[in-house]
Design a protein around this motif. Structure first.
Motif, PDB file in Angstrom:
ATOM      1  N   VAL A 169       5.365  -3.608 -10.199  1.00 50.48           N
ATOM      2  CA  VAL A 169       4.206  -2.802  -9.982  1.00 50.48           C
ATOM      3  C   VAL A 169       4.076  -1.486  -9.397  1.00 50.48           C
ATOM      4  CG1 VAL A 169       2.394  -2.768  -7.914  1.00 50.48           C
ATOM      5  CG2 VAL A 169       3.025  -5.175  -8.787  1.00 50.48           C
ATOM      6  N   TYR A 170       5.333  -1.035  -8.886  1.00 50.41           N
ATOM      7  CA  TYR A 170       5.653   0.395  -8.561  1.00 50.41           C
ATOM      8  C   TYR A 170       5.894   1.094  -9.907  1.00 50.41           C
ATOM      9  CZ  TYR A 170       6.366  -1.544  -4.055  1.00 50.41           C
ATOM     10  OH  TYR A 170       6.448  -1.956  -2.830  1.00 50.41           O
ATOM     11  N   LEU A 171       6.518   0.356 -10.949  1.00 53.41           N
ATOM     12  CA  LEU A 171       6.806   0.899 -12.231  1.00 53.41           C
ATOM     13  C   LEU A 171       5.420   1.267 -13.036  1.00 53.41           C
ATOM     14  CD1 LEU A 171       8.900   2.255 -14.253  1.00 53.41           C
ATOM     15  CD2 LEU A 171       9.113  -0.206 -15.212  1.00 53.41           C
ATOM     16  N   CYS A 172       4.597   0.417 -12.913  1.00 50.94           N
ATOM     17  CA  CYS A 172       3.412   0.221 -13.697  1.00 50.94           C
ATOM     18  C   CYS A 172       2.469   1.425 -13.061  1.00 50.94           C
ATOM     19  CB  CYS A 172       2.630  -1.051 -13.543  1.00 50.94           C
ATOM     20  SG  CYS A 172       3.218  -2.142 -14.582  1.00 50.94           S
ATOM     21  N   VAL A 173       2.483   1.646 -11.783  1.00 52.94           N
ATOM     22  CA  VAL A 173       1.728   2.440 -11.113  1.00 52.94           C
ATOM     23  C   VAL A 173       2.308   4.183 -11.290  1.00 52.94           C
ATOM     24  CG1 VAL A 173       1.088   3.621  -8.844  1.00 52.94           C
ATOM     25  CG2 VAL A 173       0.899   0.911  -9.057  1.00 52.94           C
ATOM     26  N   SER A 174       3.427   4.132 -11.420  1.00 54.58           N
ATOM     27  CA  SER A 174       4.075   5.421 -11.682  1.00 54.58           C
ATOM     28  C   SER A 174       3.870   5.739 -13.218  1.00 54.58           C
ATOM     29  CB  SER A 174       5.602   5.385 -11.440  1.00 54.58           C
ATOM     30  OG  SER A 174       5.836   5.199 -10.083  1.00 54.58           O
ATOM     31  N   TYR A 175       3.957   4.980 -14.031  1.00 54.66           N
ATOM     32  CA  TYR A 175       3.482   5.042 -15.503  1.00 54.66           C
ATOM     33  C   TYR A 175       2.180   5.398 -15.674  1.00 54.66           C
ATOM     34  CZ  TYR A 175       3.475   4.518 -20.437  1.00 54.66           C
ATOM     35  OH  TYR A 175       3.197   4.593 -22.028  1.00 54.66           O
ATOM     36  N   VAL A 194       0.831  -1.402  -0.032  1.00 47.47           N
ATOM     37  CA  VAL A 194      -0.078  -0.043   0.167  1.00 47.47           C
ATOM     38  C   VAL A 194       0.753   1.234  -0.021  1.00 47.47           C
ATOM     39  CG1 VAL A 194      -1.906   1.139   1.366  1.00 47.47           C
ATOM     40  CG2 VAL A 194      -1.847  -1.164   1.101  1.00 47.47           C
ATOM     41  N   PHE A 195       1.610   1.414   0.980  1.00 48.91           N
ATOM     42  CA  PHE A 195       2.569   2.529   0.977  1.00 48.91           C
ATOM     43  C   PHE A 195       3.328   2.871  -0.179  1.00 48.91           C
ATOM     44  CE2 PHE A 195       6.401   4.649   2.780  1.00 48.91           C
ATOM     45  CZ  PHE A 195       5.851   5.964   3.291  1.00 48.91           C
ATOM     46  N   TYR A 196       4.174   1.779  -0.715  1.00 47.20           N
ATOM     47  CA  TYR A 196       4.922   2.327  -1.780  1.00 47.20           C
ATOM     48  C   TYR A 196       4.154   2.559  -2.970  1.00 47.20           C
ATOM     49  CZ  TYR A 196       9.539   1.134   0.290  1.00 47.20           C
ATOM     50  OH  TYR A 196      10.907   1.197   1.027  1.00 47.20           O
ATOM     51  N   VAL A 197       3.241   1.649  -3.262  1.00 46.09           N
ATOM     52  CA  VAL A 197       2.274   2.105  -4.429  1.00 46.09           C
ATOM     53  C   VAL A 197       1.639   3.634  -4.070  1.00 46.09           C
ATOM     54  CG1 VAL A 197      -0.061   1.547  -5.503  1.00 46.09           C
ATOM     55  CG2 VAL A 197       1.400  -0.534  -4.580  1.00 46.09           C
ATOM     56  N   LEU A 246      12.648   5.276  -8.221  1.00 48.49           N
ATOM     57  CA  LEU A 246      12.183   4.314  -7.068  1.00 48.49           C
ATOM     58  C   LEU A 246      12.416   2.776  -7.374  1.00 48.49           C
ATOM     59  CD1 LEU A 246      10.833   4.283  -4.191  1.00 48.49           C
ATOM     60  CD2 LEU A 246       8.501   4.135  -5.442  1.00 48.49           C
ATOM     61  N   PRO A 247      11.705   2.272  -8.359  1.00 49.92           N
ATOM     62  CA  PRO A 247      11.947   0.868  -8.634  1.00 49.92           C
ATOM     63  C   PRO A 247      13.361   0.342  -8.812  1.00 49.92           C
ATOM     64  CG  PRO A 247      10.098   1.870 -10.254  1.00 49.92           C
ATOM     65  CD  PRO A 247      10.933   2.877  -9.465  1.00 49.92           C
ATOM     66  N   VAL A 248      14.241   1.098  -9.194  1.00 45.23           N
ATOM     67  CA  VAL A 248      15.698   0.758  -9.384  1.00 45.23           C
ATOM     68  C   VAL A 248      16.231   0.686  -8.083  1.00 45.23           C
ATOM     69  CG1 VAL A 248      17.884   1.412 -10.394  1.00 45.23           C
ATOM     70  CG2 VAL A 248      15.944   1.360 -11.823  1.00 45.23           C
ATOM     71  N   PHE A 249      15.932   1.701  -7.161  1.00 44.49           N
ATOM     72  CA  PHE A 249      16.699   1.712  -6.009  1.00 44.49           C
ATOM     73  C   PHE A 249      16.063   0.835  -4.995  1.00 44.49           C
ATOM     74  CE2 PHE A 249      18.172   6.126  -6.945  1.00 44.49           C
ATOM     75  CZ  PHE A 249      19.455   5.885  -6.881  1.00 44.49           C
ATOM     76  N   PHE A 250      14.784   0.538  -5.083  1.00 45.88           N
ATOM     77  CA  PHE A 250      13.901  -0.567  -4.346  1.00 45.88           C
ATOM     78  C   PHE A 250      14.555  -1.883  -4.726  1.00 45.88           C
ATOM     79  CE2 PHE A 250      10.640  -3.714  -3.816  1.00 45.88           C
ATOM     80  CZ  PHE A 250      10.002  -3.224  -2.285  1.00 45.88           C
ATOM     81  N   THR A 251      14.719  -2.173  -5.840  1.00 46.05           N
ATOM     82  CA  THR A 251      15.277  -3.440  -6.219  1.00 46.05           C
ATOM     83  C   THR A 251      16.736  -3.621  -5.663  1.00 46.05           C
ATOM     84  OG1 THR A 251      14.168  -3.110  -8.337  1.00 46.05           O
ATOM     85  CG2 THR A 251      16.060  -5.122  -8.269  1.00 46.05           C
ATOM     86  N   ILE A 252      17.624  -2.655  -5.750  1.00 46.67           N
ATOM     87  CA  ILE A 252      18.861  -2.671  -5.239  1.00 46.67           C
ATOM     88  C   ILE A 252      18.660  -2.843  -3.565  1.00 46.67           C
ATOM     89  CG2 ILE A 252      20.926  -1.097  -4.491  1.00 46.67           C
ATOM     90  CD1 ILE A 252      20.372   0.031  -7.020  1.00 46.67           C
ATOM     91  N   GLY A 253      17.787  -2.161  -3.002  1.00 39.96           N
ATOM     92  CA  GLY A 253      17.495  -2.208  -1.468  1.00 39.96           C
ATOM     93  C   GLY A 253      17.065  -3.630  -1.183  1.00 39.96           C
TER      94      GLY A 253
END
Length: 109
Positions: free
Chosen positions: A91-97, A43-46, A69-76
């Motif tokens: 999911v984050y990339l799709c929501v941002s787009y 929820v929060f990240y979306v 955000l998606p790239v850094f989230f993947t690294i984290g």
């Protein structure tokens, strides 16, 4: 030089804080997996990804900033999170787009 004129440092800061630092902090503290995966990642990240897409469109920022955000989230999550959480990246990339594409900019006459 135009990167600094558009003030993209905020997107970089959000990407690093929420993408790398928060997964490391969540691994360090022990919380219920429902809160960890369902509420924070689900929820929060979306919501954060939607806000990023919306503000990029409204401020006419570059589309490539959606990738931060998606790239850094993947690294984290690769280093400090559950491995299945990497699927949230899509999911984050799709929501941002989606929010980037559905947001309208004001046309001034």
């Amino acid at each position: 030089m135009t990167i600094f004129k558009r003030q993209t440092w905020g997107y970089w800061l959000i990407g690093v804080l929420f993408g790398v630092c928060l997964p490391i902090i969540l691994k360090a503290i022990s919380i219920n997996p429902l809160w960890h995966n369902g509420i924070i990642f689900g929820v929060f990240y979306v919501i954060i990804a939607g806000i990023i897409g919306y503000t990029l469109k409204r401020n006419q920022g570059g589309w490539w900033l959606m990738l931060l955000l998606p790239v850094f989230f993947t690294i984290g999550t690769w280093f400090a999170g559950p491995k299945y959480a990497i699927y949230f990246t899509v999911v984050y990339l799709c929501v941002s787009y989606l929010t980037y594409g559905l947001s309208s900019t004001r046309v001034t006459e």
